[in-house]
Design a protein around this motif. Structure first.
Motif, PDB file in Angstrom:
ATOM      1  N   HIS A  86     -39.262 -65.836 -29.324  1.00 23.45           N
ATOM      2  CA  HIS A  86     -38.403 -64.741 -28.853  1.00 23.45           C
ATOM      3  C   HIS A  86     -38.985 -64.071 -27.620  1.00 23.45           C
ATOM      4  CE1 HIS A  86     -36.729 -64.482 -33.142  1.00 23.45           C
ATOM      5  NE2 HIS A  86     -35.810 -64.990 -32.359  1.00 23.45           N
ATOM      6  N   ARG A 134     -37.972 -60.706 -25.716  1.00 22.18           N
ATOM      7  CA  ARG A 134     -37.027 -59.588 -25.790  1.00 22.18           C
ATOM      8  C   ARG A 134     -37.601 -58.358 -25.097  1.00 22.18           C
ATOM      9  NH1 ARG A 134     -34.402 -63.401 -27.432  1.00 22.18           N
ATOM     10  NH2 ARG A 134     -32.958 -63.377 -29.206  1.00 22.18           N
ATOM     11  N   ARG A 149     -34.601 -66.755 -36.706  1.00 19.13           N
ATOM     12  CA  ARG A 149     -33.486 -67.392 -35.990  1.00 19.13           C
ATOM     13  C   ARG A 149     -33.848 -67.598 -34.526  1.00 19.13           C
ATOM     14  NH1 ARG A 149     -30.407 -67.249 -32.273  1.00 19.13           N
ATOM     15  NH2 ARG A 149     -31.458 -65.303 -31.701  1.00 19.13           N
ATOM     16  N   HIS A 150     -33.771 -68.815 -34.094  1.00 20.38           N
ATOM     17  CA  HIS A 150     -33.931 -69.161 -32.679  1.00 20.38           C
ATOM     18  C   HIS A 150     -32.782 -70.106 -32.364  1.00 20.38           C
ATOM     19  CE1 HIS A 150     -38.114 -67.669 -32.498  1.00 20.38           C
ATOM     20  NE2 HIS A 150     -38.185 -68.123 -33.739  1.00 20.38           N
ATOM     21  N   SER A 151     -32.375 -70.182 -31.107  1.00 21.22           N
ATOM     22  CA  SER A 151     -31.349 -71.158 -30.768  1.00 21.22           C
ATOM     23  C   SER A 151     -31.912 -72.553 -30.979  1.00 21.22           C
ATOM     24  CB  SER A 151     -30.896 -70.960 -29.318  1.00 21.22           C
ATOM     25  OG  SER A 151     -30.060 -69.837 -29.254  1.00 21.22           O
ATOM     26  N   ARG A 189     -31.222 -76.649 -30.732  1.00 14.46           N
ATOM     27  CA  ARG A 189     -30.373 -77.610 -30.005  1.00 14.46           C
ATOM     28  C   ARG A 189     -30.611 -79.055 -30.446  1.00 14.46           C
ATOM     29  NH1 ARG A 189     -32.011 -73.414 -26.730  1.00 14.46           N
ATOM     30  NH2 ARG A 189     -30.329 -72.179 -25.782  1.00 14.46           N
ATOM     31  N   VAL A 227     -26.841 -72.672 -32.550  1.00 16.63           N
ATOM     32  CA  VAL A 227     -26.960 -72.124 -31.193  1.00 16.63           C
ATOM     33  C   VAL A 227     -25.588 -71.636 -30.752  1.00 16.63           C
ATOM     34  CG1 VAL A 227     -26.802 -74.474 -30.185  1.00 16.63           C
ATOM     35  CG2 VAL A 227     -27.595 -72.575 -28.770  1.00 16.63           C
ATOM     36  N   PRO A 228     -25.507 -70.332 -30.404  1.00 18.28           N
ATOM     37  CA  PRO A 228     -24.223 -69.830 -29.913  1.00 18.28           C
ATOM     38  C   PRO A 228     -23.986 -70.366 -28.513  1.00 18.28           C
ATOM     39  CG  PRO A 228     -25.895 -68.115 -29.706  1.00 18.28           C
ATOM     40  CD  PRO A 228     -26.562 -69.292 -30.365  1.00 18.28           C
ATOM     41  N   MET A 229     -22.767 -70.772 -28.214  1.00 17.12           N
ATOM     42  CA  MET A 229     -22.479 -71.341 -26.885  1.00 17.12           C
ATOM     43  C   MET A 229     -21.175 -70.795 -26.319  1.00 17.12           C
ATOM     44  SD  MET A 229     -23.144 -75.340 -27.735  1.00 17.12           S
ATOM     45  CE  MET A 229     -22.438 -75.841 -26.169  1.00 17.12           C
ATOM     46  N   LEU A 230     -21.259 -70.404 -25.055  1.00 14.85           N
ATOM     47  CA  LEU A 230     -20.023 -70.113 -24.315  1.00 14.85           C
ATOM     48  C   LEU A 230     -19.914 -71.004 -23.085  1.00 14.85           C
ATOM     49  CD1 LEU A 230     -19.333 -66.256 -24.433  1.00 14.85           C
ATOM     50  CD2 LEU A 230     -17.926 -68.106 -25.350  1.00 14.85           C
ATOM     51  N   GLY A 231     -20.884 -71.897 -22.938  1.00 17.46           N
ATOM     52  CA  GLY A 231     -20.860 -72.820 -21.797  1.00 17.46           C
ATOM     53  C   GLY A 231     -19.924 -73.976 -22.078  1.00 17.46           C
ATOM     54  N   GLN A 234     -23.309 -80.828 -23.167  1.00 20.46           N
ATOM     55  CA  GLN A 234     -24.434 -80.247 -23.937  1.00 20.46           C
ATOM     56  C   GLN A 234     -24.572 -80.998 -25.283  1.00 20.46           C
ATOM     57  OE1 GLN A 234     -25.301 -75.940 -23.551  1.00 20.46           O
ATOM     58  NE2 GLN A 234     -23.174 -75.784 -22.896  1.00 20.46           N
ATOM     59  N   TYR A 250     -37.344 -71.770 -28.949  1.00 24.13           N
ATOM     60  CA  TYR A 250     -38.302 -71.019 -28.125  1.00 24.13           C
ATOM     61  C   TYR A 250     -38.712 -69.730 -28.824  1.00 24.13           C
ATOM     62  CZ  TYR A 250     -36.720 -74.203 -24.495  1.00 24.13           C
ATOM     63  OH  TYR A 250     -36.424 -75.323 -23.788  1.00 24.13           O
ATOM     64  N   GLN A 303     -26.249 -80.751 -28.019  1.00 20.77           N
ATOM     65  CA  GLN A 303     -26.305 -80.153 -29.358  1.00 20.77           C
ATOM     66  C   GLN A 303     -24.959 -80.250 -30.084  1.00 20.77           C
ATOM     67  OE1 GLN A 303     -27.086 -78.516 -26.515  1.00 20.77           O
ATOM     68  NE2 GLN A 303     -26.207 -76.465 -26.402  1.00 20.77           N
TER      69      GLN A 303
HETATM   70  C1  LIG Z   1     -22.572 -65.664 -26.143  1.00 20.23           C
HETATM   71  C2  LIG Z   1     -23.686 -66.662 -25.953  1.00 20.23           C
HETATM   72  C3  LIG Z   1     -23.454 -67.812 -25.223  1.00 20.23           C
HETATM   73  C4  LIG Z   1     -24.460 -68.782 -25.086  1.00 20.23           C
HETATM   74  N1  LIG Z   1     -24.167 -69.978 -24.471  1.00 20.23           N
HETATM   75  C5  LIG Z   1     -25.071 -70.980 -24.522  1.00 20.23           C
HETATM   76  C6  LIG Z   1     -24.743 -72.279 -24.069  1.00 20.23           C
HETATM   77  O1  LIG Z   1     -23.622 -72.561 -23.612  1.00 20.23           O
HETATM   78  N2  LIG Z   1     -25.691 -73.259 -24.159  1.00 20.23           N
HETATM   79  C7  LIG Z   1     -26.925 -73.022 -24.683  1.00 20.23           C
HETATM   80  O2  LIG Z   1     -27.725 -73.950 -24.747  1.00 20.23           O
HETATM   81  N3  LIG Z   1     -27.281 -71.776 -25.127  1.00 20.23           N
HETATM   82  C8  LIG Z   1     -26.384 -70.766 -25.072  1.00 20.23           C
HETATM   83  N4  LIG Z   1     -26.717 -69.517 -25.576  1.00 20.23           N
HETATM   84  C9  LIG Z   1     -28.035 -69.305 -26.211  1.00 20.23           C
HETATM   85  C10 LIG Z   1     -28.926 -68.319 -25.442  1.00 20.23           C
HETATM   86  O3  LIG Z   1     -29.488 -68.970 -24.334  1.00 20.23           O
HETATM   87  C11 LIG Z   1     -30.010 -67.791 -26.404  1.00 20.23           C
HETATM   88  O4  LIG Z   1     -29.389 -67.137 -27.489  1.00 20.23           O
HETATM   89  C12 LIG Z   1     -30.976 -66.821 -25.730  1.00 20.23           C
HETATM   90  O5  LIG Z   1     -31.694 -67.453 -24.714  1.00 20.23           O
HETATM   91  C13 LIG Z   1     -31.974 -66.226 -26.725  1.00 20.23           C
HETATM   92  O6  LIG Z   1     -32.686 -67.238 -27.385  1.00 20.23           O
HETATM   93  P1  LIG Z   1     -32.702 -67.354 -28.967  1.00 20.23           P
HETATM   94  O7  LIG Z   1     -31.267 -67.521 -29.418  1.00 20.23           O
HETATM   95  O8  LIG Z   1     -33.522 -68.579 -29.271  1.00 20.23           O
HETATM   96  O9  LIG Z   1     -33.297 -66.116 -29.520  1.00 20.23           O
HETATM   97  C14 LIG Z   1     -25.736 -68.539 -25.663  1.00 20.23           C
HETATM   98  C15 LIG Z   1     -25.964 -67.351 -26.358  1.00 20.23           C
HETATM   99  C16 LIG Z   1     -24.960 -66.438 -26.528  1.00 20.23           C
HETATM  100  C17 LIG Z   1     -25.216 -65.196 -27.352  1.00 20.23           C
END
Ligand SMILES: Cc1cc2nc3c(=O)[nH]c(=O)nc-3n(C[C@H](O)[C@H](O)[C@H](O)COP(=O)(O)O)c2cc1C
Length: 207
Positions: A195, A197, A19-21, A23, A157-161, A75, A193, A77
């Motif tokens: 990981h 960590r 799992r990677h974010s 977009r 991709v989780p987002m709070l933005g 954004q 990307y 995505q």
């Molecule tokens: C609660 C939360 C909010 C996030 N908000 C955004 C966002 O608004 N836009 C975005 O592109 N990525 C967002 N991310 C993704 C993180 O940047 C990403 O999970 C982190 O850099 C680790 O990368 P990975 O998910 O590829 O392992 C968010 C992740 C989390 C957990």
């Protein structure tokens, strides 16, 4: 990168490690049964007192996705994904409908005393405090959802933005609802990307 529909779900380890974010997504709709399976697996997440505070909004309507993208400061995505989930928590809904969350196996007396107990505990908190508490539970479901999606071969991709007030209005959510995340989901059209960590030495203390 085009990921084919998986014949066999990934193991938990494979889903976590891969799992990677994501977009960018392959431009194709998600089969309804895959979406429903992701949501079913999400609903199996645990929660304190089994209160299941999460409420899930699954958006596929292109016009609404455009508006969500605008609320997410553009954004991309959000419109690139075939499905956008908004995972919210609604503690007031939980408290107003306690009887549906109490285990059906409980006797009526036990149910009544459990409901009274929960009403007393959460009634002693402000709407904001119990809203935050409910959100901690919904965040567990968010983790399940990302891994369920990945396990079935999807990226997310989780987002709070995003502007929470705008999203609240777009989805008709009450003022007290809290957001765990907006989660675009679809077949990955990029690798994401690698990981990065902390080492376990940095974050773990053995006692
Ligand atoms: C609660 C939360 C909010 C996030 N908000 C955004 C966002 O608004 N836009 C975005 O592109 N990525 C967002 N991310 C993704 C993180 O940047 C990403 O999970 C982190 O850099 C680790 O990368 P990975 O998910 O590829 O392992 C968010 C992740 C989390 C957990």
């Amino acid at each position: 990168m085009h990921t084919q529909t998986l014949q066999k779900p990934l193991t938990v380890k494979e889903a976590i490690e891969s799992r990677h974010s994501i977009r960018q997504y392959v431009q194709e709709p998600m089969p309804k049964e895959d979406l429903e399976e992701i949501l079913r697996l999400t609903s199996l997440a645990p929660s304190a007192w089994n209160l299941q505070t999460w409420r899930i909004h699954a958006v596929t309507d292109p016009g609404l996705k455009e508006q969500l993208q605008e609320a997410a400061y553009g954004q991309k995505q959000v419109t690139l994904a075939p499905v956008v989930i908004v995972l919210a928590s609604d503690m007031e809904d939980v408290l107003q409908n306690l009887e549906e969350t109490l285990h059906p196996g409980l006797s009526p007396e036990r149910k009544q005393s459990e409901a009274a107990n929960l009403s007393a505990i959460f009634g002693g908190m402000s709407v904001e405090e119990r809203g935050q508490w409910g959100l901690t539970q919904a965040n567990i479901a968010l983790g399940f959802m990302m891994l369920a999606a990945r396990g079935l071969g999807y990226g997310s991709v989780p987002m709070l933005g995003f502007d929470q007030q705008k999203v609240r209005e777009l989805l008709g959510l009450p003022e007290h609802a809290k957001f765990a995340a907006m989660l675009p989901i679809g077949r990955a059209d990029q690798e994401g990307y690698p990981h990065h960590r902390h080492s376990l030495d940095r974050i773990v203390t053995y006692h």
